[in-house]
Design a protein around this motif. Structure first.
Motif, PDB file in Angstrom:
ATOM      1  N   PHE A 236       1.523  -1.281  -0.154  1.00  0.00           N
ATOM      2  CA  PHE A 236       0.080   0.336  -0.212  1.00  0.00           C
ATOM      3  C   PHE A 236       0.394   0.861   0.080  1.00  0.00           C
ATOM      4  O   PHE A 236       0.658   2.006  -0.744  1.00  0.00           O
ATOM      5  CB  PHE A 236      -1.166  -0.312   1.340  1.00  0.00           C
ATOM      6  CG  PHE A 236      -1.578   1.263   1.494  1.00  0.00           C
ATOM      7  CD1 PHE A 236      -2.818   1.763   0.942  1.00  0.00           C
ATOM      8  CD2 PHE A 236      -1.012   2.173   2.022  1.00  0.00           C
ATOM      9  CE1 PHE A 236      -3.145   2.655   1.000  1.00  0.00           C
ATOM     10  CE2 PHE A 236      -2.008   3.403   2.774  1.00  0.00           C
ATOM     11  CZ  PHE A 236      -2.668   3.520   1.774  1.00  0.00           C
ATOM     12  N   TYR A 237       1.958   1.288   0.568  1.00  0.00           N
ATOM     13  CA  TYR A 237       2.919   2.663   1.337  1.00  0.00           C
ATOM     14  C   TYR A 237       3.636   2.679   0.115  1.00  0.00           C
ATOM     15  O   TYR A 237       3.731   3.842  -0.806  1.00  0.00           O
ATOM     16  CB  TYR A 237       3.487   2.759   2.424  1.00  0.00           C
ATOM     17  CG  TYR A 237       2.829   2.850   3.800  1.00  0.00           C
ATOM     18  CD1 TYR A 237       1.750   3.864   3.639  1.00  0.00           C
ATOM     19  CD2 TYR A 237       2.965   1.991   4.337  1.00  0.00           C
ATOM     20  CE1 TYR A 237       1.670   3.323   4.859  1.00  0.00           C
ATOM     21  CE2 TYR A 237       1.864   2.021   5.263  1.00  0.00           C
ATOM     22  CZ  TYR A 237       0.897   2.622   5.887  1.00  0.00           C
ATOM     23  OH  TYR A 237       0.092   3.380   6.678  1.00  0.00           O
ATOM     24  N   THR A 238       4.162   1.533  -0.524  1.00  0.00           N
ATOM     25  CA  THR A 238       4.383   1.400  -2.223  1.00  0.00           C
ATOM     26  C   THR A 238       3.744   2.012  -3.089  1.00  0.00           C
ATOM     27  O   THR A 238       4.011   2.839  -4.302  1.00  0.00           O
ATOM     28  CB  THR A 238       5.564   0.060  -2.858  1.00  0.00           C
ATOM     29  OG1 THR A 238       6.230   0.255  -1.716  1.00  0.00           O
ATOM     30  CG2 THR A 238       5.592   0.664  -3.907  1.00  0.00           C
ATOM     31  N   ALA A 239       2.563   1.894  -3.441  1.00  0.00           N
ATOM     32  CA  ALA A 239       1.803   2.796  -4.487  1.00  0.00           C
ATOM     33  C   ALA A 239       1.604   4.034  -4.192  1.00  0.00           C
ATOM     34  O   ALA A 239       0.723   4.712  -5.103  1.00  0.00           O
ATOM     35  CB  ALA A 239       0.579   1.862  -4.245  1.00  0.00           C
ATOM     36  N   CYS A 240       1.377   4.602  -2.688  1.00  0.00           N
ATOM     37  CA  CYS A 240       1.627   5.550  -2.371  1.00  0.00           C
ATOM     38  C   CYS A 240       2.879   6.834  -2.671  1.00  0.00           C
ATOM     39  O   CYS A 240       2.462   7.966  -2.592  1.00  0.00           O
ATOM     40  CB  CYS A 240       1.065   6.095  -1.236  1.00  0.00           C
ATOM     41  SG  CYS A 240      -0.872   5.277  -0.463  1.00  0.00           S
ATOM     42  N   GLY A 241       4.121   6.372  -2.831  1.00  0.00           N
ATOM     43  CA  GLY A 241       4.639   6.855  -3.267  1.00  0.00           C
ATOM     44  C   GLY A 241       6.737   6.871  -2.799  1.00  0.00           C
ATOM     45  O   GLY A 241       7.378   6.185  -2.625  1.00  0.00           O
ATOM     46  N   TYR A 242       6.080   5.758  -1.475  1.00  0.00           N
ATOM     47  CA  TYR A 242       6.731   5.406  -0.429  1.00  0.00           C
ATOM     48  C   TYR A 242       7.913   4.300  -1.543  1.00  0.00           C
ATOM     49  O   TYR A 242       7.978   3.853  -1.293  1.00  0.00           O
ATOM     50  CB  TYR A 242       6.549   5.122   0.817  1.00  0.00           C
ATOM     51  CG  TYR A 242       5.958   5.604   1.434  1.00  0.00           C
ATOM     52  CD1 TYR A 242       6.499   6.623   3.128  1.00  0.00           C
ATOM     53  CD2 TYR A 242       4.169   6.184   1.636  1.00  0.00           C
ATOM     54  CE1 TYR A 242       6.055   7.264   3.509  1.00  0.00           C
ATOM     55  CE2 TYR A 242       3.699   7.887   2.491  1.00  0.00           C
ATOM     56  CZ  TYR A 242       4.675   8.230   3.498  1.00  0.00           C
ATOM     57  OH  TYR A 242       4.036   8.757   4.189  1.00  0.00           O
ATOM     58  N   LYS A 243       9.285   3.860  -0.572  1.00  0.00           N
ATOM     59  CA  LYS A 243      10.269   3.396  -0.988  1.00  0.00           C
ATOM     60  C   LYS A 243      10.776   2.685   0.716  1.00  0.00           C
ATOM     61  O   LYS A 243      11.203   3.027   1.424  1.00  0.00           O
ATOM     62  CB  LYS A 243      11.519   4.072  -1.480  1.00  0.00           C
ATOM     63  CG  LYS A 243      11.062   4.711  -2.666  1.00  0.00           C
ATOM     64  CD  LYS A 243      11.028   4.319  -4.013  1.00  0.00           C
ATOM     65  CE  LYS A 243      11.197   5.128  -5.422  1.00  0.00           C
ATOM     66  NZ  LYS A 243       9.907   5.106  -5.815  1.00  0.00           N
ATOM     67  N   GLU A 244      10.764   1.549  -0.267  1.00  0.00           N
ATOM     68  CA  GLU A 244      11.248   0.281   1.864  1.00  0.00           C
ATOM     69  C   GLU A 244      12.821   1.239   1.021  1.00  0.00           C
ATOM     70  O   GLU A 244      13.351   0.836   0.261  1.00  0.00           O
ATOM     71  CB  GLU A 244      11.360  -1.241   1.193  1.00  0.00           C
ATOM     72  CG  GLU A 244      11.655  -2.368   2.493  1.00  0.00           C
ATOM     73  CD  GLU A 244      11.529  -3.288   2.088  1.00  0.00           C
ATOM     74  OE1 GLU A 244      12.092  -3.706   2.459  1.00  0.00           O
ATOM     75  OE2 GLU A 244      10.331  -3.305   1.840  1.00  0.00           O
TER      76      GLU A 244
END
Length: 174
Positions: free
Chosen positions: A140-148
């Motif tokens: 979900f956070y990746t889809a919001c533009g966050y990167k691990e």
């Protein structure tokens, strides 16, 4: 219908009770927000008080999303770093959308509102958060533009024999 977001709302008993109820409902629906079900609003209240102290001290900002009935449906707490070398980014904590509102895009709306609030905070260049592995939150956070940007294997013990990764995510705001 979209949520209506407010940054730094006036804190009163109604807001406190609404956030505690939201936190318990999200936890009891399996949300990874610091508890394992079953929990009550009274169980989460001591953790909420810690957030409120940080708000009173000026270290934390509160973002609240209200549904069409004016009920608290989402939250995110944005906390400044106290370390002088890390003052250019902040933490997002206790990011929640009520289970009855999930699947409508409100989580993405919440994260966009959190990014807007962070951008409006002087000197902030990024948002950092952590999420519990095995929940899909990292996707979900990746889809919001966050990167691990990091992962600590087995750092979160949900139950005996059920250890989850603590996943560190970053959203540059530039």
């Amino acid at each position: 219908m979209a949520l209506t977001f407010e940054v730094d709302p006036k804190f009163d008993r109604s807001l406190r009770d609404g956030i505690a109820a939201l936190w318990a409902d999200v936890s009891n629906a399996g949300g990874a927000v610091g508890f394992v079900p079953p929990v009550t609003a009274d169980d989460v209240r001591p953790e909420l008080v810690k957030h409120l102290v940080a708000i009173a001290e000026g270290r934390t900002r509160l973002l609240v999303g209200y549904d069409e009935d004016g009920t608290i449906a989402a939250t995110a707490f944005l906390t400044r770093n106290t370390h002088r070398l890390m003052a250019h980014w902040l933490w997002a904590y206790t990011v929640m959308v009520h289970p009855r509102h999930q699947g409508r895009g409100y989580g993405r709306d919440l994260m966009a509102a959190a990014a807007d609030a962070a951008r409006a905070t002087e000197g902030i260049e990024a948002i950092r958060l952590t999420c519990r592995g095995g929940t899909g939150a990292d996707r979900f956070y990746t889809a919001c533009g966050y990167k691990e940007v990091g992962r600590v294997p087995g750092a979160i013990r949900v139950a005996e024999g059920d250890d989850r990764d603590d996943i560190i995510m970053l959203l540059p705001l530039g």
